[in-house]
Design a protein around this motif. Structure first.
Motif, PDB file in Angstrom:
ATOM      1  N   PHE A 287       0.830  -1.208   0.000  1.00  0.00           N
ATOM      2  CA  PHE A 287       0.000   0.000   0.000  1.00  0.00           C
ATOM      3  C   PHE A 287       0.866   1.261   0.000  1.00  0.00           C
ATOM      4  N   ARG A 288       1.951   1.235   0.766  1.00  0.00           N
ATOM      5  CA  ARG A 288       2.852   2.393   0.826  1.00  0.00           C
ATOM      6  C   ARG A 288       3.516   2.629  -0.531  1.00  0.00           C
ATOM      7  N   LYS A 289       4.041   1.569  -1.130  1.00  0.00           N
ATOM      8  CA  LYS A 289       4.687   1.711  -2.442  1.00  0.00           C
ATOM      9  C   LYS A 289       3.696   2.211  -3.483  1.00  0.00           C
ATOM     10  N   ARG A 290       2.473   1.702  -3.428  1.00  0.00           N
ATOM     11  CA  ARG A 290       1.467   2.149  -4.400  1.00  0.00           C
ATOM     12  C   ARG A 290       1.124   3.620  -4.174  1.00  0.00           C
ATOM     13  N   ALA A 291       1.050   4.044  -2.926  1.00  0.00           N
ATOM     14  CA  ALA A 291       0.789   5.461  -2.635  1.00  0.00           C
ATOM     15  C   ALA A 291       1.892   6.329  -3.224  1.00  0.00           C
ATOM     16  N   MET A 292       3.119   5.862  -3.160  1.00  0.00           N
ATOM     17  CA  MET A 292       4.242   6.636  -3.695  1.00  0.00           C
ATOM     18  C   MET A 292       4.164   6.783  -5.212  1.00  0.00           C
ATOM     19  N   THR A 293       3.505   5.848  -5.883  1.00  0.00           N
ATOM     20  CA  THR A 293       3.404   5.934  -7.347  1.00  0.00           C
ATOM     21  C   THR A 293       2.327   6.907  -7.805  1.00  0.00           C
ATOM     22  N   THR A 294       1.500   7.405  -6.898  1.00  0.00           N
ATOM     23  CA  THR A 294       0.410   8.305  -7.285  1.00  0.00           C
ATOM     24  C   THR A 294       0.895   9.719  -7.579  1.00  0.00           C
ATOM     25  N   GLY A 295       2.112  10.026  -7.128  1.00  0.00           N
ATOM     26  CA  GLY A 295       2.614  11.392  -7.249  1.00  0.00           C
ATOM     27  C   GLY A 295       2.299  12.226  -6.014  1.00  0.00           C
ATOM     28  N   TRP A 296       1.461  11.700  -5.141  1.00  0.00           N
ATOM     29  CA  TRP A 296       1.089  12.397  -3.905  1.00  0.00           C
ATOM     30  C   TRP A 296       1.786  11.812  -2.684  1.00  0.00           C
ATOM     31  N   GLY A 297       2.198  10.564  -2.781  1.00  0.00           N
ATOM     32  CA  GLY A 297       2.837   9.918  -1.639  1.00  0.00           C
ATOM     33  C   GLY A 297       1.827   9.620  -0.551  1.00  0.00           C
ATOM     34  N   LEU A 298       2.322   9.446   0.661  1.00  0.00           N
ATOM     35  CA  LEU A 298       1.423   9.220   1.784  1.00  0.00           C
ATOM     36  C   LEU A 298       0.775  10.539   2.192  1.00  0.00           C
ATOM     37  N   MET A 299      -0.479  10.453   2.558  1.00  0.00           N
ATOM     38  CA  MET A 299      -1.250  11.652   2.892  1.00  0.00           C
ATOM     39  C   MET A 299      -1.380  11.777   4.411  1.00  0.00           C
ATOM     40  N   ARG A 300      -2.465  12.384   4.883  1.00  0.00           N
ATOM     41  CA  ARG A 300      -2.668  12.625   6.320  1.00  0.00           C
ATOM     42  C   ARG A 300      -3.004  11.336   7.059  1.00  0.00           C
ATOM     43  N   ALA A 301      -2.365  11.150   8.191  1.00  0.00           N
ATOM     44  CA  ALA A 301      -2.667  10.007   9.047  1.00  0.00           C
ATOM     45  C   ALA A 301      -4.022  10.223   9.706  1.00  0.00           C
ATOM     46  N   SER A 302      -4.664   9.136   9.992  1.00  0.00           N
ATOM     47  CA  SER A 302      -5.993   9.177  10.591  1.00  0.00           C
ATOM     48  C   SER A 302      -5.898   9.219  12.121  1.00  0.00           C
ATOM     49  N   ARG A 303      -6.501  10.236  12.720  1.00  0.00           N
ATOM     50  CA  ARG A 303      -6.531  10.314  14.188  1.00  0.00           C
ATOM     51  C   ARG A 303      -7.290   9.122  14.770  1.00  0.00           C
TER      52      ARG A 303
END
Length: 139
Positions: A98-114
């Motif tokens: 999931f992390r690697k796929r997020a990095m391929t979006t051009g946005w990377g990892l977004m906001r963590a969920s509280r």
């Protein structure tokens, strides 16, 4: 945890052996290069990055919970410890994908969920592995 009644699960050795034969590699077994062929609209890509961030968080929680309990088990229950270790590794691979796929979006990892952070604390405060596991799977 030193009492068999708290720890033991039947056929754990068999589950461990099965888990070891079904190993996969997040780097080699996913065709990451193929993703370059497909481009998502910017708004979809950003939303997808947020979803992947959430999924990464969930998998990290699923990694942390059994990992925490492995060290609390008496070493006489090596079969149970080994099986739990396979579960930790499998969840870690999910987080990696999931992390690697997020990095391929051009946005990377977004906001963590509280909410996920609160849930992780709740799981870490569980009095037993059974309580933590049940809570993890219900959440």
């Amino acid at each position: 945890m030193s009492h068999k009644s708290e720890v033991w699960a039947y056929n754990t050795e068999g589950y461990y052996e099965e888990a070891m034969t079904r190993q996969w590699n997040a780097t080699l077994d996913v065709s990451w290069g193929e993703l370059a062929k497909y481009e998502l609209p910017d708004e979809i890509s950003r939303a997808y990055a947020q979803l992947l961030t959430f999924l990464t968080e969930v998998e990290m929680i699923a990694t942390d919970v059994p990992a925490e309990w492995i060290g609390k088990l008496n070493n006489n229950f090596v079969e149970v410890k080994n099986f739990m270790a396979t579960q930790v590794m499998d969840e870690a691979r999910h987080a990696e994908v999931f992390r690697k796929r997020a990095m391929t979006t051009g946005w990377g990892l977004m906001r963590a969920s509280r909410a996920n952070e609160i849930n992780l604390k709740f799981l870490r405060d569980a009095d037993s592995f059974a309580e933590a596991s049940l809570t993890l799977h219900l959440q």
